[in-house]
Design a protein around this motif. Structure first.
Motif, PDB file in Angstrom:
ATOM      1  N   LYS A 194      61.885 -34.043 -33.522  1.00 55.56           N
ATOM      2  CA  LYS A 194      61.387 -34.665 -34.747  1.00 55.56           C
ATOM      3  C   LYS A 194      59.920 -34.314 -34.975  1.00 55.56           C
ATOM      4  CE  LYS A 194      62.525 -38.962 -35.260  1.00 55.56           C
ATOM      5  NZ  LYS A 194      62.481 -40.456 -35.160  1.00 55.56           N
ATOM      6  N   HIS A 195      59.190 -34.113 -33.878  1.00 58.14           N
ATOM      7  CA  HIS A 195      57.766 -33.775 -33.975  1.00 58.14           C
ATOM      8  C   HIS A 195      57.527 -32.270 -33.863  1.00 58.14           C
ATOM      9  CE1 HIS A 195      57.491 -38.100 -33.135  1.00 58.14           C
ATOM     10  NE2 HIS A 195      56.279 -38.043 -33.616  1.00 58.14           N
ATOM     11  N   GLY A 196      58.603 -31.489 -33.982  1.00 63.33           N
ATOM     12  CA  GLY A 196      58.469 -30.040 -33.957  1.00 63.33           C
ATOM     13  C   GLY A 196      58.101 -29.479 -32.605  1.00 63.33           C
ATOM     14  N   LYS A 197      58.471 -30.194 -31.538  1.00 57.86           N
ATOM     15  CA  LYS A 197      58.134 -29.754 -30.190  1.00 57.86           C
ATOM     16  C   LYS A 197      59.397 -29.481 -29.383  1.00 57.86           C
ATOM     17  CE  LYS A 197      53.857 -32.482 -30.030  1.00 57.86           C
ATOM     18  NZ  LYS A 197      53.097 -33.522 -29.280  1.00 57.86           N
ATOM     19  N   GLU A 198      59.240 -28.660 -28.348  1.00 58.30           N
ATOM     20  CA  GLU A 198      60.348 -28.371 -27.451  1.00 58.30           C
ATOM     21  C   GLU A 198      60.355 -29.419 -26.331  1.00 58.30           C
ATOM     22  OE1 GLU A 198      61.964 -24.812 -24.497  1.00 58.30           O
ATOM     23  OE2 GLU A 198      60.350 -24.425 -25.941  1.00 58.30           O
ATOM     24  N   GLY A 199      61.404 -30.177 -26.224  1.00 57.33           N
ATOM     25  CA  GLY A 199      61.490 -31.236 -25.227  1.00 57.33           C
ATOM     26  C   GLY A 199      61.838 -30.707 -23.852  1.00 57.33           C
ATOM     27  N   PRO A 200      61.665 -31.532 -22.805  1.00 58.12           N
ATOM     28  CA  PRO A 200      61.882 -31.087 -21.433  1.00 58.12           C
ATOM     29  C   PRO A 200      63.313 -31.239 -20.940  1.00 58.12           C
ATOM     30  CG  PRO A 200      60.963 -33.301 -21.431  1.00 58.12           C
ATOM     31  CD  PRO A 200      61.060 -32.878 -22.867  1.00 58.12           C
TER      32      PRO A 200
END
Length: 290
Positions: A194-200
């Motif tokens: 949702k925040h345009g980031k790649e999650g872990p």
């Protein structure tokens, strides 16, 4: 009415900080007596933090891990007891090699059960938490921790069993920790997206075994403990040989964790008191007069 008492039984030092730590911190802060029992010394654990892979640690990992455990217990505000058995290590290979002679998972069950019964009868917990039959994950010491904990829960209340271990004590409830839930990982992974980031958690979710979703259905009890997540992380970082501060454990912003998944999850496995599920308190149904 006397204080409530909670015992958390774990296989290795650091397990108490990665599994149910915010719960134990919460109950300790609220006035309960909380004891962590660590069954082995973690002697065969690898050094997982590159910053600690140094000559000063090599050859004395057992001593270092004892110091780390003492720091973590202080951070969580809990009492601590070593049962004193030797880490079995995590066997690797196909076929798997035999377990080392004399290690915790290879010795007869009776010895550690007797020792844990003695600790239970001395501390007299109202609730015990431990691992399910799969150990949370299939480390031989985690599976053996389950076997020992369940056997000791039953035996501690039986005056015929282990008469030299003190007067019998009937623990009211036994819970299994269920920390690695697919739904939790998915919720946090979606927040990264949702925040345009790649999650872990992408690889975890891609390789998730559908059979493990059964665990989510086994959860009976959710403990609100978001306020103690930072304390949990501080305790985890105290295990410096095992925890890399740059690892995925610490990549999810605290605010997201507290807002999106503010609980730790358990399965009520045994109860000697009436219960109504689901629960929000490990001590529900317990009335103390001792």
């Amino acid at each position: 009415m006397t204080e409530l008492r909670l015992m958390a039984v774990h296989a290795h030092p650091d397990d108490e900080s990665s599994k149910g730590a915010a719960t134990t911190a919460r109950y300790a802060a609220e006035g309960a007596r909380v004891m962590v029992v660590t069954l082995t010394g973690g002697e065969r654990g690898d050094i997982l933090n590159p910053a600690m892979d140094i000559p000063e640690v090599h050859g004395r990992i057992h001593e270092v891990r004892r110091d780390e455990m003492a720091k973590a217990a202080e951070i969580l505000g809990v009492e601590h007891h070593w049962l004193g058995y030797v880490d079995s290590g995590l066997p690797e290979g196909d076929p798997l090699p035999p377990l080392p002679d004399g290690c915790f998972a290879a010795i007869p069950l009776d010895g550690p059960v007797s020792d844990l019964v003695r600790v239970i009868r001395e501390f007299r917990p109202h609730v015990i938490t431990t691992y399910d039959e799969n150990g949370g994950y299939p480390h031989p010491d985690h599976i053996r921790c389950h076997e020992v904990s369940v056997a000791a829960f039953e035996a501690a209340a039986d005056h015929v069993r282990y008469p030299d271990a003190g007067p019998p004590w009937a623990v009211s409830k036994l819970y299994y920790n269920h920390g690695f839930l697919r739904q939790r990982m998915q919720v946090l992974q979606d927040e990264f997206a949702k925040h345009g980031k790649e999650g872990p958690f992408a690889k975890w979710l891609e390789n998730w075994d559908a059979e493990e979703d059964v665990i989510e259905k086994r959860v009976t009890t959710r403990i609100e403990c978001a306020k103690y997540f930072a304390q949990r992380d501080e305790a985890l970082l105290a295990h410096a040989t095992q925890i890399d501060p740059k690892s995925f454990f610490f990549t999810t912003p605290m605010e997201w964790q507290q807002r999106l998944w503010p609980t730790e999850e358990y399965e009520l496995a045994r109860s000697r008191v009436p219960v109504r599920l689901p629960e929000t308190d490990l001590f529900t149904g317990i009335h103390t007069h001792d």
